[in-house]
Each structure stands twice: as C-alpha cells, then as structure tokens.
Enzyme design. Structure first.
Site, PDB file in Angstrom:
ATOM      1  CD  GLU A   1      22.391 -52.543 -10.861  1.00 21.83           C
ATOM      2  OE1 GLU A   1      22.414 -52.546  -9.586  1.00 21.83           O
ATOM      3  OE2 GLU A   1      22.676 -53.704 -11.396  1.00 21.83           O
ATOM      4  CB  SER A  17      26.979 -25.487  18.962  1.00 22.02           C
ATOM      5  OG  SER A  17      27.845 -24.483  18.152  1.00 22.02           O
ATOM      6  CG  HIS A  25      20.859 -36.253  -0.082  1.00 21.51           C
ATOM      7  ND1 HIS A  25      20.777 -36.167   1.337  1.00 21.51           N
ATOM      8  CD2 HIS A  25      19.683 -36.599  -0.706  1.00 21.51           C
ATOM      9  CE1 HIS A  25      19.439 -36.141   1.552  1.00 21.51           C
ATOM     10  NE2 HIS A  25      18.662 -36.363   0.599  1.00 21.51           N
TER      11      HIS A  25
END
Length: 744
Positions: free
Chosen positions: A395, A629, A688
């Site tokens: 990690e 919008s 994402h």
C-alpha cells in the site's frame, strides 16, 4: 438534514413472504431479526480485547517490514496464520510488482558555502526499535534517477498558486532545483508541478512551523518532529492511476505483459529527495533574492528568501528498480444464504519502517474483528453473505497490492462485491468516516451504537460535538448540533479503497479514529510501538472502538435481509456538489473580471514598490456562461427516483427469496451506474463521476471531478462536455433505481 424518506429498505418474513417495514431502529432489519442481530453484536463485543490488540501491534511492528523484504513476507505469513487459527479459510495471493529502493542518495550545498546533508534519523534509547537493521533509508519512491546541479529556489508548498506568485516576482524555476515544504497537498504533487515548470530536481522538507518545535516538544521528549526526522513516501503520479506503473489496468501477475519503465506515465521525470528541517536549514540560509511572502515563512531561525542568488546544490538519486513479490492475505467465511454476495474488509500490512501506527494499529483492530467473528462461528454463527477479510501488501508505495487484486478479480467483483470497508491506521480521538453517501444513514446508526472509550458517550455524539466546536460560525454550530445524521466525507485517494470505489464504483467506507494523536512519526523510524504507547492510544481502547465500528458495518451488511442503502442521501449530496461547481464558476468569472480591470487600469504597476522587481500577472481568460441545467435536472430526477424507491420498497411485498436476492443485488450494484466508461479526462483509470483524487491535490478529493477540474483549469469546452457526461451518469443511476422500484 431534511429528509422525507428516512426509513430503511426492510424485509420481514411474514407468512412465508418478505414485506417491508418502516421506521425500524436498525436499517435493513425487520422486528424479528433486529433482536437477533443486536444479540450477535453484543456477543461480538465480548470477544474484543484491548490487551490482545496491543500484543498484536507489538508483534507485527517488531521489525521493519517494507514491501519486498524478508520481514514483510514474515508479517504476511503471521497474519495468514492468525486468520487460519481464527477458523477462516485463508491464503496468500501474490503479485509481482515494480518497487524502487534507494541505492544512492546525495545532497550537497556547493555554493556559496559547502554543506553535506546527513539524510539519516538518529536512534534513541527511548525507542527500542529505532536503531534496527533493515530500515529503508529516507527517500521518496518513484522519483527519477538523476544527478543534477543547479540553483536553488524556495517554492513554499510547491503548489500551482505558489508558482503564480513566483511568476509575479519574475522568478522562473526552469533548469533549477526547488525546495518545497511538506503540507497543504499530497507530497507527489510538489515534484509533479516543479517538473511542469521546468525544474530539474525537487527537495521536500517538513518545516518546524507545521510539524516540529513550533508545535510542541520534539521526539523523544514529545511527539513532534526533531530536527532530523524525515517523512518517507511515494511520489508516484497516482492521480493518473495507482498500482504497478508497468501494468496499468491489468494485474501484475508473474507472466503479465509490462511496459518499459520509460513508458510508465506515473513514474516522475526528475529526482526527488525528502530531508529533515535540520538538513534544510543550511540550504534555506544560503538563499538570497526577495524575502518570501509572509504566508510562506516557517519557523526556522532565518529570514526566508526565495532564491535567485548564488545558492547552488548538487542532488543525486539512484534506485534499485526491482520486481518484488507483494503478498496479499485473503481470508474468507462463506455466506450461508448469499455466498455470491461479498462484504469485503481491508487494511494493509506493509510499512515504510516498523509502522506501528501506520498501518499496524488498524490491522490489529481488523484482526481482532476476525478473531471475534471466528469465535462466533465456532459457536454456530454463519454470516448470510460471504465475508472477505484482506491484509494488503504494497500500500505504501501507491496501493500496489489492493489495486492489482482488484484488477485481477474485476469481473467477479463487479458481480459480487456488496461493499468494501477500509481502515489504515488508528489512534485516539474522534470517529473519522468517509465513503459512499448512500451509506450515511447506515453509518449514523452504527456511530450511535458504539461508545467512545474516553467519555462514555456515543462516538456519534463526540464527533458531532467536535464538529460543532470547530465550526467557523454560530449558524454552522447550531446546524451541526441539530443534525441527527453522520456526514461521510467524500473520498479522494491515499489508501486501499481507491480501486474499489473509483475504478469499479463498489460502495465504500473508510474508517478510523484520531485527532488527539499529534506528532511527527509519520513514515519515519519513530513510527514505533514505543511512540504509539507514549503519545497515541497507549491502552489500545480505540482499537476496540474501531473493531466495534467496522465490525458492526461488516456484520450488518452481511446479515441484513435488505441491504441498507439510502440513495436519497446520495442525491441530496450530489445536489450540493452541483451548487458548488456552479458557485465556483461564478466566483472565477467575478475574480477574473476584477483582475483584468486591475491590469487594464495599471493598478498593479502603480501599487508595486518601484525598488522591487514585480511583473504584472497575465490577463485572465473570459469565463463563459456554462449551462448547468442538465446537471440540475438530473439531480432532481435522481431525488424523485430515490424517494420513489424508498416508498415502493417500504410498501410492496417481495413474494419470495429469489425476489429479495434480485433486489439486493440491484441495490449494491446501483452505484456502478455512476461509472464513466471512458474514464475521466487525462486519466481513464478513474471512472467514478462523483469522486476522484484531485489532479493537483493527490489525496484530496474532487467531487464531480470532470466538471470541477475543467472549470478550475479554465477548459470551458471540456467543462461543458463533462456537465453532459455527469448528467448522463446521474440519470443512469436514477433509471436504475426506477427499475428496482418497478421490479425489473
């Protein structure tokens, strides 16, 4: 937070049918199963032992155990044996990853005087492990090999705004070596930005104003950095992609096809070296040129100057670029009813040195959870969903073990992963929780059920009190005190959740405790058991609190008749993000117009000191009117769909277990709708549409990243494209929720 639909999606077994009940006190459970689950959690708590957590910490942090070392393998094998002894089905999954370790590190001031940096942290008798063999030297992994000599320039924290200030002062770093302070952003951003401005090398130091004698007593008397403490760490450009730089998007198995190192875009192009403030002092003292702006100055006993004088340094860095094994420990407990629905829990085991705090304190809590669940299993318990407990390797050098595992198992995870629950070190203080906003109500209930070991209140109440006291206005304080739900922070990167959340959109939580554990041991040889006991959670009671918090999340997700997602929370939060990017665009428009007016009126010239060099800033671009919008309408649609789903599931019976299984699978896969198939601009690995690490913040999150960063970078055409992309993904999630409501 106002919310019309606060109820969980609850299934009750009545006359052979599943039905949904409102206003239950435990999200996802019916009146019959709530009592059983609460009894299970009480038994789980009885198996948690603070002293055992401390013993685990001492054993696993006894020696340096970085990725690729013999001790690193030993720790992995110890963890493996612990899982097996607890009754889990456990194994090692090994990947073969690139990992640079230092071969040559040299830093010299060669003019106007000579000085050679020590580049070494001293051992202390108060810290039993500080003088051990096997310690990685002080270095930054993933900087380039290089032997450079050049003029030294001080660049504050080394962020884009700092270079704008340098430009106003007429200072160019092209062909020079920069020295930057740790802080304000992830360390890897500093050499990245330096390279973009033409620098040939980068030095990073911790100023005592941020972490040293300015803050309090230094180690070993106190917890803060002494004058030779150094923060190691990765500088890989992991905002492009994390994991092995030679295998982007695919697992680095033994036979994997690898890029040439020169073609890996995440490996930096200039040499980088971290140093202590003791080594930085002679370098900064030698600088001439303009006095640094007031906000740039630290706490060293010098006049902080920027440079452009006679100060020159020689920097040489060379690494061993080896392929080494990364040992992930994967332990499973098969689900009794839904074996193909996985609840995944992870914490890494590798460290830069001994790593008592980072990561062993979190790993010890995770192992205590696994031990307690194992004891429950020996008494007859079986989770309804499969539990997967992971101890990651690699990690620290940029999420190597977890990223390669996720890339290796991506197709299976897309089908089976219900959620990923991460921790990464733990200490004393307040609950720190981030993650997918659809899990906010779920985590609020858990936080209210876990007691703070110092005050006896719930960890929810203690965190709310801290947030209220720290709020910047009376209005904010009042709002926080009235709020009855936990706010999950959006996640950037910097720990093993990245591949789960931002690459595959698996719902994610990142949990830990802290805030009363100040100190400078991070990534140093002093991240030790002795330091942890003296200055952090010496009785390990917050290890128990973390195990209770994460353990409840695991057990409730494993056993809930219906999974406890609430997308009304997500929709409201995304709505706030839309308002933020709209406001940002308006602020930039106003700011740029004002700056251009100052330029056109020659106000900068007239206000400047004629005796000091000053260059007027470049004219700012005109900010067009961006149409948001589509995004606003998409959020409204999502809010309606989320409310409709809650209403439908709370009133409409599911006639059999097969239907319940279908609903649950649709719920945990719903967030996948937010994935952008082609990924974010300039970094396709991140997919994402709501959460990503910032291109120039690193660990720090950017929400609605495609839109927000296009606006920040004045790329208006890209901003318009990303508005459309984000709107399409939000509409896709709304459509997914509608399909669940309609039973499709």
């Amino acid at each position: 937070m106002n919310r019309k639909m606060k109820t969980g999606l609850l299934l009750c077994l009545v006359s052979g049918h599943f039905t949904f009940a409102q206003n239950a006190p435990l999200k996802g459970f019916d009146s019959q199963s709530i009592s059983k689950q609460q009894q299970l959690e009480q038994q789980f708590d009885k198996h948690l032992d603070a002293a055992n957590i401390g013993q685990t910490m001492k054993a696993l942090s006894a020696k340096p155990h970085h990725l690729g070392s013999a001790e690193g393998k030993r720790v992995a094998e110890q963890v493996l044996q612990k899982f097996k002894s607890y009754g889990w089905d456990a194994k090692l999954e090994t990947y073969h990853v690139l990992f640079p370790t230092p071969k040559t590190r040299q830093l010299e001031l060669i003019a106007p005087t000579r000085f050679t940096a020590q580049l070494k942290e001293p051992a202390f008798p108060e810290d039993a492990t500080s003088g051990q063999e096997g310690q990685l030297p002080t270095y930054n992994a993933w900087g380039a090999d290089g032997d450079v000599t050049g003029e030294l320039v001080f660049v504050n924290y080394g962020l884009p705004d700092d270079y704008e200030q340098l430009a106003k002062l007429g200072i160019d770093v092209k062909g020079k070596i920069v020295i930057a302070k740790y802080g304000r952003s992830w360390r890897g951003i500093k050499p990245k930005v330096a390279y973009e401005h033409g620098a040939i090398g980068c030095i990073i130091y911790s100023d005592p104003k941020d972490d040293g004698y300015y803050q309090g007593d230094v180690y070993p008397k106190g917890p803060f950095k002494n004058d030779q403490t150094v923060q190691r760490g990765s500088v890989m450009d992991m905002v492009i992609y994390p994991g092995d730089p030679l295998t982007p998007g695919t697992a680095s198995t033994a036979k994997a096809k690898r890029l040439e190192r020169s073609d890996a875009t995440t490996i930096l192009k200039i040499p980088v070296l971290p140093i202590s403030y003791g080594d930085a002092l002679p370098l900064l003292s030698a600088l001439e040129g303009p006095v640094a702006p007031a906000e740039w100055r630290g706490a060293l006993p010098i006049t902080y100057r920027i440079g452009t004088g006679s100060a020159k340094v020689h920097l040489k860095v060379e690494s061993n670029w080896d392929i080494v094994p990364a040992y992930n420990v994967i332990a499973t407990m098969k689900g009794s009813e839904y074996p193909d629905q996985w609840v995944i829990r992870g914490n890494h085991h590798d460290a830069w040195v001994n790593g008592a705090d980072d990561p062993i304190s979190g790993l010890a809590a995770q192992l205590e959870e696994a031990k307690a669940i194992g004891q429950l299993a020996k008494a007859g318990f079986r989770p309804k969903r499969t539990l997967v407990y992971c101890a990651w390797d690699g990690e620290e050098p940029s999420l190597l073990g977890s990223t390669e595992w996720v890339e290796d198992h991506a197709e299976e995870l897309k089908k089976k992963a219900v959620a990923y629950i991460n921790s990464d070190g733990n200490s004393r203080g307040f609950l720190q929780a981030g993650g997918s906003h659809a899990l906010e109500l779920f985590m609020s209930e858990i936080a209210k059920d876990v007691k703070d070991p110092q005050t006896g209140t719930s960890v929810f109440e203690r965190k709310r009190a801290k947030d209220a006291v720290s709020a910047s206005s009376a209005k904010a304080q009042t709002t926080i005190l009235k709020k009855d739900t936990l706010t999950l922070g959006a996640l950037g990167t910097g720990s093993d959740y990245s591949a789960f959340l931002q690459h595959l959109a698996i719902p994610t939580l990142n949990l830990g405790f802290g805030g009363e554990d100040e100190g400078g041991d991070y990534h140093s040889i002093y991240d030790s058991y002795d330091d942890y006991v003296r200055f952090k959670d010496g009785t390990f009671v917050y290890g128990v609190a973390l195990a209770q918090t994460a353990g409840r999340a695991v057990l409730r997700l494993a056993n809930a008749p219906v999974l406890p997602f609430d997308f009304s929370n997500l929709s409201q939060t995304v709505g706030k993000y839309v308002e933020e990017v709209k406001a940002l665009t308006g602020q930039l428009k106003e700011k740029y117009a004002a700056e251009n007016a100052l330029l056109n009126s020659k106000s900068y010239q007239l206000a400047a000191n004629p005796k000091e060099k000053w260059i007027a800033p470049a004219a700012k671009p005109e900010v067009p009117n961006i149409d948001f919008s589509q995004l606003e309408e998409a959020v409204k649609t999502l809010q309606k769909s989320a409310e409709s789903l809650n209403s439908q599931l709370n009133s409409k019976p599911a006639t059999d277990k097969k239907t319940a299984t279908r609903i649950n699978q649709a719920l945990y896969q719903a967030e996948r709708s937010l994935l952008i198939a082609e990924g974010l601009p300039k970094r396709a690995w991140y997919k994402h549409s709501i959460y990503a690490p910032g291109f120039y913040t690193g660990y720090g999150v950017k929400t609605l990243p495609g839109v927000r960063e296009a606006v920040e970078q004045n790329n208006w055409s890209e901003a318009t494209e990303q508005v459309q992309t984000a709107a399409s993904r939000i509409n896709a999630l709304a459509q997914t929720l509608d399909q669940i409501s309609q039973g499709k």
